[in-house]
Design a protein around this motif. Structure first.
Motif, short mmCIF file in Angstrom:
data_model
loop_
_atom_site.label_atom_id
_atom_site.label_comp_id
_atom_site.label_asym_id
_atom_site.label_seq_id
_atom_site.Cartn_x
_atom_site.Cartn_y
_atom_site.Cartn_z
N PRO A 1 31.41 53.33 83.40
CA PRO A 1 30.78 54.22 84.60
C PRO A 1 30.77 53.30 85.84
N ASN A 2 31.40 52.30 86.06
CA ASN A 2 31.60 51.54 87.09
C ASN A 2 33.00 51.38 87.57
N VAL A 3 33.61 52.34 87.21
CA VAL A 3 35.26 52.31 87.52
C VAL A 3 35.37 53.50 87.77
N TYR A 4 36.10 53.84 89.06
CA TYR A 4 36.89 55.21 89.55
C TYR A 4 38.16 54.83 89.89
N THR A 5 39.17 55.50 89.10
CA THR A 5 40.65 55.42 89.36
C THR A 5 41.10 56.65 90.05
N MET A 6 42.02 56.49 91.09
CA MET A 6 42.70 57.78 91.59
C MET A 6 44.01 57.71 91.49
N THR A 7 44.79 58.59 90.79
CA THR A 7 46.28 58.79 90.85
C THR A 7 46.43 59.97 91.56
N VAL B 1 38.32 47.27 95.97
CA VAL B 1 39.20 48.18 96.02
C VAL B 1 40.60 47.61 95.71
N LEU B 2 41.20 48.21 94.82
CA LEU B 2 42.47 47.73 94.37
C LEU B 2 43.76 48.56 94.39
N PRO B 3 44.42 48.59 95.54
CA PRO B 3 45.37 49.47 95.70
C PRO B 3 46.74 48.93 94.95
N GLY B 4 47.21 49.86 94.08
CA GLY B 4 48.56 49.62 93.53
C GLY B 4 48.33 49.52 91.96
N PHE B 5 49.53 49.78 91.35
CA PHE B 5 49.66 49.72 89.95
C PHE B 5 49.57 48.17 89.40
N ASN B 6 49.82 47.28 90.32
CA ASN B 6 49.61 45.87 89.89
C ASN B 6 48.29 45.63 89.33
N PHE B 7 47.24 46.29 89.53
CA PHE B 7 46.01 45.94 89.55
C PHE B 7 45.56 46.91 88.17
N ALA B 8 46.21 47.45 87.44
CA ALA B 8 45.75 48.22 86.23
C ALA B 8 45.04 47.31 85.19
N ALA B 9 45.48 46.08 84.98
CA ALA B 9 44.96 45.46 83.82
C ALA B 9 43.48 44.71 83.99
N ILE B 10 42.65 45.31 84.79
CA ILE B 10 41.28 44.79 85.03
C ILE B 10 40.26 45.45 84.20
N GLY B 11 40.59 45.89 83.09
CA GLY B 11 39.62 46.60 82.18
C GLY B 11 38.58 45.60 81.53
N GLU B 12 39.11 44.34 81.04
CA GLU B 12 38.25 43.43 80.57
C GLU B 12 37.30 42.80 81.67
N ILE B 13 37.60 42.69 83.12
CA ILE B 13 37.05 42.22 84.10
C ILE B 13 35.96 43.31 84.53
N ALA B 14 36.17 44.40 84.69
CA ALA B 14 35.43 45.53 84.80
C ALA B 14 34.33 45.74 83.79
N GLN B 15 34.54 45.40 82.52
CA GLN B 15 33.85 45.55 81.33
C GLN B 15 32.54 44.42 81.35
N ALA B 16 33.11 43.23 81.82
CA ALA B 16 32.15 42.14 81.88
C ALA B 16 31.44 42.16 82.85
N ASN B 17 31.60 42.88 84.11
CA ASN B 17 30.85 43.04 85.33
C ASN B 17 30.30 44.34 85.68
N SER B 18 29.58 44.96 84.53
CA SER B 18 29.07 46.11 84.85
C SER B 18 28.18 46.43 86.17
N ASP B 19 27.85 45.41 86.69
CA ASP B 19 26.84 45.35 87.84
C ASP B 19 27.85 45.54 89.07
N LYS B 20 29.27 45.78 89.14
CA LYS B 20 30.00 45.71 90.00
C LYS B 20 30.67 47.04 90.04
N TYR B 21 31.36 47.34 91.06
CA TYR B 21 32.06 48.80 91.07
C TYR B 21 33.57 48.34 91.32
N PHE B 22 34.35 49.23 90.95
CA PHE B 22 35.91 49.03 91.08
C PHE B 22 36.54 50.46 91.51
N ILE B 23 37.12 50.35 92.48
CA ILE B 23 38.17 51.67 92.81
C ILE B 23 39.53 51.33 92.97
#
Length: 397
Positions: A152-158, A112-134
């Motif tokens: 499919p493993n990433v949910y973002t809420m704005t 769980v990553l709260p804040g705009f500072n965590f926006a640039a996780i795209g490549e990490i999320a793509q490389a870890n499709s067995d993990k979930y990111f909120i």
């Protein structure tokens, strides 16, 4: 197709606002991921018991506001799922937050990553499709700032923070005795600009509709520079306001508030995370002003001897929405998507519960009236992306 992050946000938010103009209220976009798409994350979702959850913040989970509310959502989930666990990690160096996420991803099932500072996780999320990111308060990008969509493993809420900010401004204008009010922000990230513009719009709405004469005080030396320039879909560079320049610097938060109090301000809305606690300290020491809580009900934080400095609190409901997504991961119904949350899903608003505010009955009635107008789409407060300004938005004229 990749686009710049804020261009995407701008288009989506503008679309939401357009729906509001025709009386449908703010809506949530549907998932960009194909419903039948299968990934390692999706295929193992039904077996995701005993989740190991990590939350990474830049200023700690005990800020009494944004981060803590996100953490509360995780704790609520863990309390009802004793086979699951949570650990919080603080990374105060903003230049290292993405690196920190990369180093932790192997240790957890969900981050769980709260804040705009965590926006640039795209490549990490793509490389870890067995993990979930909120991700809270931002959609995601790659390391070059290009939007990454449909994972499919990433949910973002704005959130439509401008809605909650609007009611903070309305409350301030309807309650001030000096006729001077102010909003204090951390850094001019989109969510903070939304709060700022919403607050200023609420003051202007009260002046136009209810005959108040409140002034939004801005001190030039604290003016903000937007993190998202107009060419990337944002409002521009100079946004004015009163910016601390940090979300953790309580000492500077106190300095900003003291300057505003000396200028005659008697209601301050700090939207600045932990740094906002410095504003609370200054207001308590002054003894003749109010604060408006941010993100969560901060009434208990306002105790000052036998009095309380909290007028009301502007709400952004992260905890319930985070808990909802964790439940979905646990039971195998998780769906990756970019969600925009507002009053239509009870995700923005203000505190009106008896004993948790100090608003007059007249102010409560006027705010309730405006809330229904907003939910009906007749009022559309300005934001970093929707093209409106605090002096020109639907519902003002």
């Amino acid at each position: 197709m990749k686009k710049k992050l804020m261009s995407v946000l701008g288009l989506v938010t503008a679309g939401v606002m357009a729906l509001g103009l025709i009386g449908c209220g703010a809506g949530n976009p549907t998932s960009t991921a194909p419903a039948a798409e299968s990934t390692a994350a999706a295929s193992t979702a039904a077996e995701a018991t005993g989740l190991k959850i990590g939350i990474v913040t830049t200023s700690g989970v005990d800020d009494g506001s944004f981060n803590e509310n996100c953490y509360d959502g995780i704790k609520a989930f863990v309390a009802s799922h004793p086979d699951c666990s949570v650990k919080d990690v603080k990374e105060s160096d903003l230049s290292k937050v993405i690196e920190t996420v990369g180093s932790l991803v192997g240790d957890y099932d969900v981050l769980v990553l709260p804040g705009f500072n965590f926006a640039a996780i795209g490549e990490i999320a793509q490389a870890n499709s067995d993990k979930y990111f909120i991700v809270v308060d931002s959609t995601i990008t790659d390391s070059e700032g290009n939007a990454v969509e449909g994972l499919p493993n990433v949910y973002t809420m704005t959130f439509l923070e401008q809605e909650s900010g609007f009611f903070a401004g309305l409350a301030a204008a309807l309650s001030t005795q000096t006729g001077k009010v102010a909003v204090v922000n951390g850094i001019a990230f989109p969510s903070n600009v939304n709060y700022q513009f919403g607050f200023m719009a609420g003051v202007n709405y009260a002046n136009a509709k209810y005959g108040t004469t409140a002034e939004c005080v801005e001190i030039a030396s604290f003016a903000g520079s937007a993190a998202v320039p107009v060419e990337a879909g944002g409002i521009g560079t100079a946004v004015g306001g009163n910016y601390i320049g940090d979300f953790a610097d309580q000492a500077q938060g106190k300095v900003v508030a003291e300057e505003l109090l000396r200028a005659g301000v008697d209601v301050i809305f700090p939207a600045a995370g932990t740094a906002g606690n410095g504003c609370f300290t200054a207001i308590k020491e002054a003894g003749n002003a109010y604060a408006i809580g941010c993100d969560v009900d901060q009434f208990d934080d306002g105790v000052n001897g036998d009095k309380n400095i909290i007028l009301t609190s502007a709400l952004k409901v992260m905890d319930v929405n985070i808990e909802k997504q964790l439940n979905a991961i646990y039971d195998g119904t998780f769906e990756g998507k970019d969600d925009i949350l507002g009053a239509d899903t009870d995700s923005t608003g203000y505190v009106s519960a008896e004993g948790r505010h100090q608003l007059s009955e007249d102010a409560l009635a006027k705010m309730a009236e405006a809330y229904e107008e907003l939910k009906a789409g007749k009022i559309v407060p300005p934001s970093n992306f929707n093209g409106y300004t605090p002096t020109d938005f639907p519902g003002l004229s």
